[in-house]
Design an enzyme around this catalytic site. Structure first.
Site, PDB file in Angstrom:
ATOM      1  N   ARG A 219      -9.381   1.062   8.915  1.00  0.00           N
ATOM      2  CA  ARG A 219      -9.106  -0.169   9.286  1.00  0.00           C
ATOM      3  C   ARG A 219     -10.165  -1.254   9.863  1.00  0.00           C
ATOM      4  O   ARG A 219      -9.945  -2.251  10.091  1.00  0.00           O
ATOM      5  CB  ARG A 219      -8.058   0.138  10.302  1.00  0.00           C
TER       6      ARG A 219
ATOM      7  N   ARG B 180      11.466  -1.190  11.039  1.00  0.00           N
ATOM      8  CA  ARG B 180      10.480  -0.990  12.141  1.00  0.00           C
ATOM      9  C   ARG B 180      10.230  -1.736  12.993  1.00  0.00           C
ATOM     10  O   ARG B 180      10.426  -2.932  12.990  1.00  0.00           O
ATOM     11  CB  ARG B 180       8.947  -0.938  11.309  1.00  0.00           C
TER      12      ARG B 180
ATOM     13  N   ARG C 137      11.889  -5.349   4.839  1.00  0.00           N
ATOM     14  CA  ARG C 137      11.422  -3.695   4.577  1.00  0.00           C
ATOM     15  C   ARG C 137      12.544  -2.917   5.338  1.00  0.00           C
ATOM     16  O   ARG C 137      12.845  -3.072   6.363  1.00  0.00           O
ATOM     17  CB  ARG C 137      10.219  -3.457   5.066  1.00  0.00           C
TER      18      ARG C 137
ATOM     19  N   ARG D 126      -0.470  -8.781  13.438  1.00  0.00           N
ATOM     20  CA  ARG D 126      -1.239  -7.986  12.363  1.00  0.00           C
ATOM     21  C   ARG D 126      -1.767  -8.668  11.261  1.00  0.00           C
ATOM     22  O   ARG D 126      -2.799  -8.126  11.099  1.00  0.00           O
ATOM     23  CB  ARG D 126       0.238  -7.134  11.745  1.00  0.00           C
TER      24      ARG D 126
ATOM     25  N   LYS E 166       0.732  -1.181   0.180  1.00  0.00           N
ATOM     26  CA  LYS E 166       0.130  -0.183   0.108  1.00  0.00           C
ATOM     27  C   LYS E 166       0.983   1.426  -0.133  1.00  0.00           C
ATOM     28  O   LYS E 166       0.622   2.333  -0.753  1.00  0.00           O
ATOM     29  CB  LYS E 166      -0.751  -0.022   1.244  1.00  0.00           C
TER      30      LYS E 166
HETATM   31  P1  AP5 Z   1       4.956  -1.533   1.654  1.00  0.00           P
HETATM   32  O1  AP5 Z   1       4.470  -0.734   0.564  1.00  0.00           O
HETATM   33  O2  AP5 Z   1       5.674  -1.002   3.025  1.00  0.00           O
HETATM   34  O3  AP5 Z   1       3.615  -2.313   2.246  1.00  0.00           O
HETATM   35  P2  AP5 Z   1       2.345  -1.861   3.340  1.00  0.00           P
HETATM   36  O4  AP5 Z   1       1.104  -2.603   2.849  1.00  0.00           O
HETATM   37  O5  AP5 Z   1       2.236  -0.267   3.123  1.00  0.00           O
HETATM   38  O6  AP5 Z   1       2.713  -2.525   4.374  1.00  0.00           O
HETATM   39  P3  AP5 Z   1       2.667  -1.518   6.049  1.00  0.00           P
HETATM   40  O7  AP5 Z   1       3.166  -2.882   6.792  1.00  0.00           O
HETATM   41  O8  AP5 Z   1       2.993  -0.443   6.371  1.00  0.00           O
HETATM   42  O9  AP5 Z   1       1.181  -1.914   6.318  1.00  0.00           O
HETATM   43  P4  AP5 Z   1       0.239  -2.021   7.668  1.00  0.00           P
HETATM   44  O10 AP5 Z   1      -0.982  -1.770   6.967  1.00  0.00           O
HETATM   45  O11 AP5 Z   1       0.539  -3.133   8.436  1.00  0.00           O
HETATM   46  O12 AP5 Z   1       0.968  -0.632   8.265  1.00  0.00           O
HETATM   47  P5  AP5 Z   1       0.826   0.484   9.043  1.00  0.00           P
HETATM   48  O13 AP5 Z   1       1.705   1.491   8.885  1.00  0.00           O
HETATM   49  O14 AP5 Z   1      -0.614   0.942   8.259  1.00  0.00           O
HETATM   50  O15 AP5 Z   1       5.795  -2.911   1.334  1.00  0.00           O
HETATM   51  C1  AP5 Z   1       6.249  -3.778   2.255  1.00  0.00           C
HETATM   52  C2  AP5 Z   1       7.775  -4.148   1.769  1.00  0.00           C
HETATM   53  O16 AP5 Z   1       7.572  -4.868   0.439  1.00  0.00           O
HETATM   54  C3  AP5 Z   1       8.841  -3.087   1.469  1.00  0.00           C
HETATM   55  O17 AP5 Z   1      10.076  -3.299   1.836  1.00  0.00           O
HETATM   56  C4  AP5 Z   1       8.634  -2.934   0.070  1.00  0.00           C
HETATM   57  O18 AP5 Z   1       9.769  -2.252  -0.587  1.00  0.00           O
HETATM   58  C5  AP5 Z   1       8.251  -4.127  -0.611  1.00  0.00           C
HETATM   59  N1  AP5 Z   1       7.425  -4.163  -1.740  1.00  0.00           N
HETATM   60  C6  AP5 Z   1       6.282  -3.142  -1.985  1.00  0.00           C
HETATM   61  N2  AP5 Z   1       5.680  -3.620  -3.123  1.00  0.00           N
HETATM   62  C7  AP5 Z   1       6.593  -4.632  -3.787  1.00  0.00           C
HETATM   63  C8  AP5 Z   1       6.548  -5.576  -4.657  1.00  0.00           C
HETATM   64  N3  AP5 Z   1       5.505  -5.406  -5.594  1.00  0.00           N
HETATM   65  N4  AP5 Z   1       7.338  -6.567  -4.911  1.00  0.00           N
HETATM   66  C9  AP5 Z   1       8.312  -6.648  -4.035  1.00  0.00           C
HETATM   67  N5  AP5 Z   1       8.502  -6.144  -2.972  1.00  0.00           N
HETATM   68  C10 AP5 Z   1       7.676  -5.245  -2.679  1.00  0.00           C
HETATM   69  O19 AP5 Z   1       0.258   0.298  10.601  1.00  0.00           O
HETATM   70  C11 AP5 Z   1       1.267  -0.044  11.442  1.00  0.00           C
HETATM   71  C12 AP5 Z   1       0.347  -0.175  12.895  1.00  0.00           C
HETATM   72  O20 AP5 Z   1      -0.270   1.147  12.956  1.00  0.00           O
HETATM   73  C13 AP5 Z   1      -1.026  -1.267  12.808  1.00  0.00           C
HETATM   74  O21 AP5 Z   1      -0.368  -2.304  13.337  1.00  0.00           O
HETATM   75  C14 AP5 Z   1      -1.603  -0.429  13.932  1.00  0.00           C
HETATM   76  O22 AP5 Z   1      -0.860  -0.629  15.267  1.00  0.00           O
HETATM   77  C15 AP5 Z   1      -1.488   1.206  13.605  1.00  0.00           C
HETATM   78  N6  AP5 Z   1      -2.584   1.632  12.623  1.00  0.00           N
HETATM   79  C16 AP5 Z   1      -2.313   2.215  11.576  1.00  0.00           C
HETATM   80  N7  AP5 Z   1      -3.512   2.820  10.862  1.00  0.00           N
HETATM   81  C17 AP5 Z   1      -4.336   2.374  11.717  1.00  0.00           C
HETATM   82  C18 AP5 Z   1      -5.818   2.553  11.982  1.00  0.00           C
HETATM   83  N8  AP5 Z   1      -6.359   2.974  10.915  1.00  0.00           N
HETATM   84  N9  AP5 Z   1      -6.480   2.368  13.114  1.00  0.00           N
HETATM   85  C19 AP5 Z   1      -5.889   1.966  14.142  1.00  0.00           C
HETATM   86  N10 AP5 Z   1      -4.612   1.519  14.473  1.00  0.00           N
HETATM   87  C20 AP5 Z   1      -3.783   1.709  13.256  1.00  0.00           C
END
Ligand code: AP5
Length: 230
Positions: free
Chosen positions: A88, A160, A127, A171, A13
């Site tokens: 979420r 991270r 990552r 997660r 994402k």
């Molecule tokens: P990346 O693009 O970082 O993937 P992502 O889907 O953004 O993954 P996240 O881990 O950031 O998602 P998440 O939803 O768990 O985390 P968030 O920060 O929102 O890609 C991942 C890796 O793969 C990278 O190394 C990239 O280079 C590689 N990659 C990407 N595309 C690729 C491809 N096509 N081929 C190969 N490699 C590729 O949330 C974190 C925490 O915050 C949650 O657990 C929760 O505690 C809290 N939180 C966040 N939002 C909320 C909310 N709305 N409500 C409550 N708590 C929340």
């Protein structure tokens, strides 16, 4: 244009949002980035947020909604935004819908980037993120030219705190229980498009652009009327 990027942890994402920001000239609003910024602060709230995130649990809605509301009020969000990681759960989706309704606005699309569990772990544990400019790398799929150093700004790359294997498994469980139901929620609203997250980032981007291609992009001037921050 206003759209949501939905999908399991590590589906890509954030990577896709960063690419689409340049293409559409609208900001990425990442709830994870907003929460991490507070979690880095030396404050009780920062420590509370870090606790939830390090355990792989969702931060309570009241805090998330407040941060998102504040972000919507910024000028750059007037002509549109890419929501990454928000909403979420169903109650966050309802709150978002109500806010947009009040402002006379609507979501154009919800794009769910899908990836099987076995690939999620591989992507997340590899990552690395720049401390300075948030640019993202992967030790195998998208390595920096010099290990540990950001190609774009020379900043330090870090892993991270919530990217360890046990937390990632938690997660994924939380995603299945709380976030996956949003697929049906947005399908019922006729907004959902599912996109395969496998393959190279540019291949995934092409698939996303295909589902977005029929949505008109308003000019900066004509989009100034409504604000999701009102
Ligand atoms: P990346 O693009 O970082 O993937 P992502 O889907 O953004 O993954 P996240 O881990 O950031 O998602 P998440 O939803 O768990 O985390 P968030 O920060 O929102 O890609 C991942 C890796 O793969 C990278 O190394 C990239 O280079 C590689 N990659 C990407 N595309 C690729 C491809 N096509 N081929 C190969 N490699 C590729 O949330 C974190 C925490 O915050 C949650 O657990 C929760 O505690 C809290 N939180 C966040 N939002 C909320 C909310 N709305 N409500 C409550 N708590 C929340």
């Amino acid at each position: 244009m206003r759209f949501v990027l939905l999908g399991p942890p590590g589906a890509g994402k954030g990577t896709q949002a960063q690419a689409l920001v340049t293409r559409f000239g609208i900001p990425q609003i990442s709830s994870g980035d907003l929460l991490r910024a507070v979690a880095r602060e030396d404050s009780d709230l920062g420590r509370e947020f870090a606790g939830y995130m390090d355990r792989g649990q969702l931060v309570p809605d009241e805090f998330v909604l407040k941060l998102i509301s504040e972000r919507f009020r910024k000028k750059d969000a007037r002509s549109g935004f890419i929501l990454d990681g928000f909403p979420r759960n169903v109650s966050q989706a309802e709150a978002l819908g109500a806010r947009l309704d009040r402002a006379g606005l609507k979501l154009d699309k919800v794009v769910a980037v899908m990836l099987p569990d076995e690939e999620i772990l591989e992507r997340i544990t590899g990552r690395r993120t720049c401390r300075n400019c948030d640019a993202m790398y992967h030790v195998v799929f998208e390595p920096p030219k010099k290990p540990g150093v950001c190609d774009k700004c020379g900043g330090e790359l870090y892993q991270r705190d919530d990217d360890g294997e046990d937390t990632v498994r938690e997660r994924i469980k939380v995603y299945d229980a709380m976030t996956r139901p949003l697929l049906d929620y947005y399908k019922r609203l006729g907004l959902l498009a599912e996109v395969d997250g496998k393959g190279r980032p540019d291949e995934v981007e092409k698939r996303i652009l295909t589902v977005l291609e029929n949505i008109a992009v308003p000019s900066q001037d004509s989009a100034g009327g409504g604000s999701a921050g009102s």
